[in-house]
Design a protein around this motif. Structure first.
Motif, short mmCIF file in Angstrom:
data_model
loop_
_atom_site.label_atom_id
_atom_site.label_comp_id
_atom_site.label_asym_id
_atom_site.label_seq_id
_atom_site.Cartn_x
_atom_site.Cartn_y
_atom_site.Cartn_z
N SER A 1 0.74 -1.22 -0.07
CA SER A 1 0.03 -0.09 -0.06
C SER A 1 0.93 1.24 0.10
N ARG A 2 0.34 2.46 -0.30
CA ARG A 2 0.97 3.70 -0.11
C ARG A 2 0.33 4.85 0.35
N ASP A 3 0.91 5.65 0.81
CA ASP A 3 0.30 7.00 1.23
C ASP A 3 0.89 8.08 0.50
N ASN A 4 0.15 8.49 -0.62
CA ASN A 4 0.54 9.53 -1.69
C ASN A 4 0.79 10.77 -0.91
N LYS B 1 2.18 11.50 2.02
CA LYS B 1 3.14 11.25 2.72
C LYS B 1 4.50 10.83 1.72
#
Length: 121
Positions: A70-73, A75
């Motif tokens: 998953s990713r937190d764009n 951050k």
């Protein structure tokens, strides 16, 4: 300059769980694909999982159903949730990002330095 820094590696028991993080920083304009590779000792580097900027994912068959990328764009951070790891998952895990930076205006793959994951039986 662009930097990717992994964290979260260590020793975990088989069947447990571990979460890796990879924080990108520096003069970043855009991030396209991001992903995780791993390299067991004495073996070739192999893809673990990849995620596009809109969240489409790809997994190696060996980790499907156990690992989640998953990713937190907001951050600029990438994650790998490792559930039910096996001893054969032991490796150095490296993250990469396909990044367009302010000072190097082209898509370039930047890599982290790697984090060791050891799964005990």
């Amino acid at each position: 300059q662009v930097q990717l820094v992994e964290s979260g590696g260590g020793l975990v028991q088989a069947g447990g769980s571990l979460r890796l993080s990879c924080a990108a920083s520096g003069s970043i304009s855009r991030i396209n694909d991001m992903g995780w590779y791993r390299q067991p000792a004495g073996k070739q580097r192999e893809l673990v999982a990849r995620i596009t900027s809109i969240g489409s994912t790809l997994y190696a068959d060996s980790v499907k159903g156990r690992f989640t990328i998953s990713r937190d764009n907001a951050k600029s951070t990438l994650y790998l949730q490792m559930n039910s790891p096996k001893p054969e998952d032991t490796a150095v895990y490296l993250c990469y990002g396909d990044i367009w930076s302010q000072y190097r205006p082209n898509w370039v793959d930047y890599w982290g330095q790697g984090t060791q994951v050891t799964v005990s039986s």
